[in-house]
Design an enzyme around this catalytic site. Structure first.
Site, PDB file in Angstrom:
ATOM      1  N   ARG A 177       0.870  -0.883  -0.132  1.00  0.00           N
ATOM      2  CA  ARG A 177      -0.075  -0.180  -0.392  1.00  0.00           C
ATOM      3  C   ARG A 177       0.830   0.931   0.125  1.00  0.00           C
ATOM      4  NH1 ARG A 177      -2.661  -2.845   3.186  1.00  0.00           N
ATOM      5  NH2 ARG A 177      -4.384  -4.224   2.706  1.00  0.00           N
ATOM      6  N   LYS A 187       4.107  11.236 -10.927  1.00  0.00           N
ATOM      7  CA  LYS A 187       3.603  10.397 -12.215  1.00  0.00           C
ATOM      8  C   LYS A 187       4.538   9.384 -12.301  1.00  0.00           C
ATOM      9  CE  LYS A 187      -0.204  13.791 -14.755  1.00  0.00           C
ATOM     10  NZ  LYS A 187       0.217  14.146 -16.183  1.00  0.00           N
ATOM     11  N   GLU A 202      10.796  17.854 -24.902  1.00  0.00           N
ATOM     12  CA  GLU A 202      10.653  17.782 -23.498  1.00  0.00           C
ATOM     13  C   GLU A 202      11.079  18.958 -22.886  1.00  0.00           C
ATOM     14  OE1 GLU A 202       7.461  16.228 -22.483  1.00  0.00           O
ATOM     15  OE2 GLU A 202       7.773  14.522 -22.936  1.00  0.00           O
ATOM     16  N   LYS A 219       8.935  22.607 -14.541  1.00  0.00           N
ATOM     17  CA  LYS A 219       8.458  21.380 -14.136  1.00  0.00           C
ATOM     18  C   LYS A 219       8.189  21.524 -11.763  1.00  0.00           C
ATOM     19  CE  LYS A 219       6.513  17.253 -14.470  1.00  0.00           C
ATOM     20  NZ  LYS A 219       6.242  15.905 -15.323  1.00  0.00           N
ATOM     21  N   GLU A 251      -3.544  17.410 -11.006  1.00  0.00           N
ATOM     22  CA  GLU A 251      -3.155  18.050 -12.405  1.00  0.00           C
ATOM     23  C   GLU A 251      -4.839  18.387 -12.274  1.00  0.00           C
ATOM     24  OE1 GLU A 251      -1.541  15.961 -15.604  1.00  0.00           O
ATOM     25  OE2 GLU A 251      -3.330  16.545 -16.698  1.00  0.00           O
ATOM     26  N   ARG A 299      -1.814  21.693 -14.379  1.00  0.00           N
ATOM     27  CA  ARG A 299      -0.332  20.654 -14.667  1.00  0.00           C
ATOM     28  C   ARG A 299      -1.003  20.031 -16.796  1.00  0.00           C
ATOM     29  NH1 ARG A 299       2.296  16.483 -11.134  1.00  0.00           N
ATOM     30  NH2 ARG A 299       3.380  15.275 -12.855  1.00  0.00           N
ATOM     31  N   ASN A 323       1.213  18.698 -20.677  1.00  0.00           N
ATOM     32  CA  ASN A 323       0.651  17.761 -21.734  1.00  0.00           C
ATOM     33  C   ASN A 323       0.937  18.694 -23.421  1.00  0.00           C
ATOM     34  OD1 ASN A 323       0.586  15.283 -20.928  1.00  0.00           O
ATOM     35  ND2 ASN A 323      -1.082  16.391 -19.498  1.00  0.00           N
ATOM     36  N   HIS A 338       1.041  16.099 -26.534  1.00  0.00           N
ATOM     37  CA  HIS A 338       0.964  15.478 -26.131  1.00  0.00           C
ATOM     38  C   HIS A 338      -0.115  14.169 -26.099  1.00  0.00           C
ATOM     39  CE1 HIS A 338       4.488  15.901 -22.965  1.00  0.00           C
ATOM     40  NE2 HIS A 338       4.627  14.780 -22.774  1.00  0.00           N
ATOM     41  N   HIS A 389       0.787  10.808 -28.464  1.00  0.00           N
ATOM     42  CA  HIS A 389       0.045   9.503 -27.915  1.00  0.00           C
ATOM     43  C   HIS A 389      -0.318   9.340 -28.833  1.00  0.00           C
ATOM     44  CE1 HIS A 389       0.825  10.917 -23.274  1.00  0.00           C
ATOM     45  NE2 HIS A 389       1.139  10.819 -23.346  1.00  0.00           N
ATOM     46  N   HIS A 423       9.266   8.453 -27.519  1.00  0.00           N
ATOM     47  CA  HIS A 423       7.600   9.298 -27.007  1.00  0.00           C
ATOM     48  C   HIS A 423       8.049  10.861 -26.838  1.00  0.00           C
ATOM     49  CE1 HIS A 423       4.816  11.256 -23.810  1.00  0.00           C
ATOM     50  NE2 HIS A 423       6.263  12.115 -23.308  1.00  0.00           N
TER      51      HIS A 423
HETATM   52  P1  NAD Z   1      13.432   4.857 -21.382  1.00  0.00           P
HETATM   53  O1  NAD Z   1      13.334   4.853 -20.384  1.00  0.00           O
HETATM   54  O2  NAD Z   1      13.064   3.279 -22.762  1.00  0.00           O
HETATM   55  O3  NAD Z   1      14.857   4.731 -21.853  1.00  0.00           O
HETATM   56  C1  NAD Z   1      15.454   4.811 -22.906  1.00  0.00           C
HETATM   57  C2  NAD Z   1      16.417   4.121 -24.108  1.00  0.00           C
HETATM   58  O4  NAD Z   1      17.546   4.382 -23.165  1.00  0.00           O
HETATM   59  C3  NAD Z   1      15.686   2.830 -23.355  1.00  0.00           C
HETATM   60  O5  NAD Z   1      16.194   1.140 -24.080  1.00  0.00           O
HETATM   61  C4  NAD Z   1      16.807   3.255 -22.299  1.00  0.00           C
HETATM   62  O6  NAD Z   1      17.219   0.964 -21.130  1.00  0.00           O
HETATM   63  C5  NAD Z   1      18.467   3.863 -21.648  1.00  0.00           C
HETATM   64  N1  NAD Z   1      19.199   3.752 -21.668  1.00  0.00           N
HETATM   65  C6  NAD Z   1      18.212   4.809 -20.380  1.00  0.00           C
HETATM   66  N2  NAD Z   1      19.481   5.438 -19.837  1.00  0.00           N
HETATM   67  C7  NAD Z   1      20.714   4.910 -20.239  1.00  0.00           C
HETATM   68  C8  NAD Z   1      22.056   5.694 -20.669  1.00  0.00           C
HETATM   69  N3  NAD Z   1      21.899   5.906 -19.505  1.00  0.00           N
HETATM   70  N4  NAD Z   1      22.821   4.641 -21.679  1.00  0.00           N
HETATM   71  C9  NAD Z   1      22.394   4.073 -22.204  1.00  0.00           C
HETATM   72  N5  NAD Z   1      21.090   4.236 -22.522  1.00  0.00           N
HETATM   73  C10 NAD Z   1      20.145   4.691 -21.819  1.00  0.00           C
HETATM   74  O7  NAD Z   1      12.708   6.229 -22.463  1.00  0.00           O
HETATM   75  P2  NAD Z   1      12.296   7.819 -21.591  1.00  0.00           P
HETATM   76  O8  NAD Z   1      12.735   8.134 -23.116  1.00  0.00           O
HETATM   77  O9  NAD Z   1      13.729   7.476 -20.551  1.00  0.00           O
HETATM   78  O10 NAD Z   1      11.119   7.539 -21.336  1.00  0.00           O
HETATM   79  C11 NAD Z   1       9.896   7.832 -21.519  1.00  0.00           C
HETATM   80  C12 NAD Z   1       8.906   6.988 -20.953  1.00  0.00           C
HETATM   81  O11 NAD Z   1       8.792   8.064 -20.036  1.00  0.00           O
HETATM   82  C13 NAD Z   1       7.628   6.846 -21.259  1.00  0.00           C
HETATM   83  O12 NAD Z   1       6.704   5.332 -20.869  1.00  0.00           O
HETATM   84  C14 NAD Z   1       6.518   8.100 -21.044  1.00  0.00           C
HETATM   85  O13 NAD Z   1       5.183   7.620 -20.835  1.00  0.00           O
HETATM   86  C15 NAD Z   1       7.078   8.416 -20.003  1.00  0.00           C
HETATM   87  N6  NAD Z   1       6.947   9.451 -19.341  1.00  0.00           N
HETATM   88  C16 NAD Z   1       6.128   9.858 -17.704  1.00  0.00           C
HETATM   89  C17 NAD Z   1       6.528  11.398 -17.834  1.00  0.00           C
HETATM   90  C18 NAD Z   1       6.104  10.524 -16.365  1.00  0.00           C
HETATM   91  O14 NAD Z   1       5.416  12.726 -15.886  1.00  0.00           O
HETATM   92  N7  NAD Z   1       6.329   9.717 -15.498  1.00  0.00           N
HETATM   93  C19 NAD Z   1       6.981  12.204 -18.641  1.00  0.00           C
HETATM   94  C20 NAD Z   1       7.370  12.071 -19.219  1.00  0.00           C
HETATM   95  C21 NAD Z   1       7.582  10.763 -20.124  1.00  0.00           C
HETATM   96  N1  GLY Z   2       4.214  14.573 -18.463  1.00  0.00           N
HETATM   97  C1  GLY Z   2       3.650  15.596 -17.874  1.00  0.00           C
HETATM   98  C2  GLY Z   2       3.147  14.999 -16.495  1.00  0.00           C
HETATM   99  O1  GLY Z   2       4.233  15.264 -15.648  1.00  0.00           O
HETATM  100  O2  GLY Z   2       2.407  15.872 -15.806  1.00  0.00           O
END
Ligand code: NAD
Ligand code: GLY
Length: 364
Positions: A121, A143, A185, A227, A237, A241, A245, A248, A252, A265
């Site tokens: 939890r 998030k 971003e 941010k 949000e 907030r 997006n 997005h 998406h 992404h």
């Molecule tokens: P990812 O996590 O898939 O990483 C991209 C690639 O880089 C992967 O293959 C990973 O293994 C590799 N990698 C990571 N660090 C590395 C490094 N230092 N050296 C070499 N390779 C490395 O992608 P991302 O772009 O980091 O994240 C995308 C995700 O984040 C999506 O799922 C998206 O929905 C999410 N997201 C969430 C929020 C939020 O607020 N929570 C905001 C934006 C995006």
């Molecule tokens: N990436 C959008 C948010 O964190 O709200």
């Protein structure tokens, strides 16, 4: 050499936390003060583990650290793979006093954070983001979640970390395509809230693409500051907030259409921001020249400017209908009131939206 370059706080009352930005911090900085119990579970993936796992273990002297290593990829951001984290926690008998550590990009961060929100939890977690995108966006703001075959990030929870540790040196191993995705971003913050940052980005984009230390540290700091301010004002949000997006909703739709992981992404968000700027121009809130300025920045960052060739306006409309911002079946979009000022609106004229979709789905 290890050096803290910037430090800021996400102000959320008793749940406030620091974002520590620097060079050479992995393995050098002691994070054990953010861990209340004796157990740590580092969640990482098969790509990042060989690069940084041993160093990150060194951030928790005196703690017992176990590891769960996930397969790498957006397509694994699902229930089955999430369950591997719970398997590891239960097999290694982690208690409610454990702390999870997310070591990797946004996929690992979102999944480890969601696991932390659910396990017994709710247990604390720390973000150690290693992609540019996760350093400027996903590791900050709480998030967390996973994808569903019918929609991205549709299952999740708000759960704030105890701390975010950003080592810009980790970007040195990141493929350039991923650097560009992170820059989408970064550009977003300029477009939604900080026109001065847009000017700075236009002058420094080439340094950012080349990962020059000083420029990258500055861009991450300014992005995280933006941010953190937005999250502090509207953690869950309720309104503001949602401007985070920008691009997005279109983005998406592109990600879901092309199958998770085929378009990054950030690539999808880059195109989505240009589409949002185009619609804003059709609505008369920014000029066509300003729209071109946004598109130029996206292109300078090495990102695509058009959606997949096979995607039609109908595909966009169908996929955008499941967006989380929609209320009572009404499509809501983040549009620009000016360059550096965004708003969430359901009022975009249907014919303008249709014109934007037709323009971007017309591939010669
Ligand atoms: P990812 O996590 O898939 O990483 C991209 C690639 O880089 C992967 O293959 C990973 O293994 C590799 N990698 C990571 N660090 C590395 C490094 N230092 N050296 C070499 N390779 C490395 O992608 P991302 O772009 O980091 O994240 C995308 C995700 O984040 C999506 O799922 C998206 O929905 C999410 N997201 C969430 C929020 C939020 O607020 N929570 C905001 C934006 C995006
Ligand atoms: N990436 C959008 C948010 O964190 O709200």
């Amino acid at each position: 050499m290890s050096e803290v370059l910037h430090e800021l706080t996400v102000e959320l009352g008793e749940r406030s936390y620091p974002i520590i930005i620097g060079q050479g911090l992995l393995g050098e900085i002691d994070l054990s003060s953010y861990v209340s119990g004796s157990q740590v579970m580092i969640v990482t993936n098969e790509t990042v583990a060989p690069l940084y796992l041993e160093r990150v273990r060194g951030c928790f002297p005196g703690k017992h650290a176990d590891v769960v290593t996930l397969p790498d990829g957006e397509k694994y951001k699902d229930w089955q793979v999430l369950n591997l984290i719970f398997d590891g926690l239960l097999e290694k008998r982690h208690t409610r006093k454990t702390t999870l550590v997310a070591l990797g990009g946004g996929v690992v961060g979102d999944m480890a954070g969601f696991a932390a929100a659910c396990y017994q939890r709710g247990v604390p977690f720390i973000q150690v983001p290693t992609t540019l995108l996760s350093q400027v966006d996903s590791s900050v703001g709480g998030k967390t979640g996973i994808n569903h075959p019918l929609g991205k990030n549709m299952i999740g929870a708000f759960h704030q970390p105890e701390a975010v540790l950003i080592d810009t040196d980790s970007l040195k191993t990141l493929p350039s395509r991923e650097v560009s995705a992170g820059l989408a971003e970064v550009i977003k913050y300029g477009l939604i809230r900080d026109p001065g940052f847009l000017d700075w980005l236009e002058e420094n984009m080439d340094r950012l693409v080349a990962l020059e230390d000083e420029a990258v540290g500055e861009a991450i700091f300014r992005s995280c500051t933006c941010k953190a301010e937005v999250v502090a004002k509207d953690e869950r949000e309720g309104g503001l907030r949602a401007i985070l997006n920008l691009g997005h909703t279109f983005g998406h739709a592109i990600e879901t259409f092309s199958g998770y992981g085929n378009w990054l992404h950030g690539e999808a968000v880059g195109v989505g921001m240009i589409m949002a700027a185009d619609l804003s121009a059709r609505e008369g809130s920014i000029t066509h020249e300003e729209c071109k300025r946004a598109a130029r920045l996206v292109s300078q960052a090495g990102l695509p400017e058009k959606p997949p060739e096979s995607m039609t306006p109908e595909d966009f409309m169908n996929l955008m209908a499941v967006d989380k911002k929609n209320v009572d079946g009404q499509l809501r979009l983040v549009l620009l009131r000016a360059l550096g000022d965004a708003v969430v609106t359901a009022d975009a004229a249907a014919e303008n939206l249709a014109a934007t979709l037709a323009e971007f789905c017309r591939h010669q």
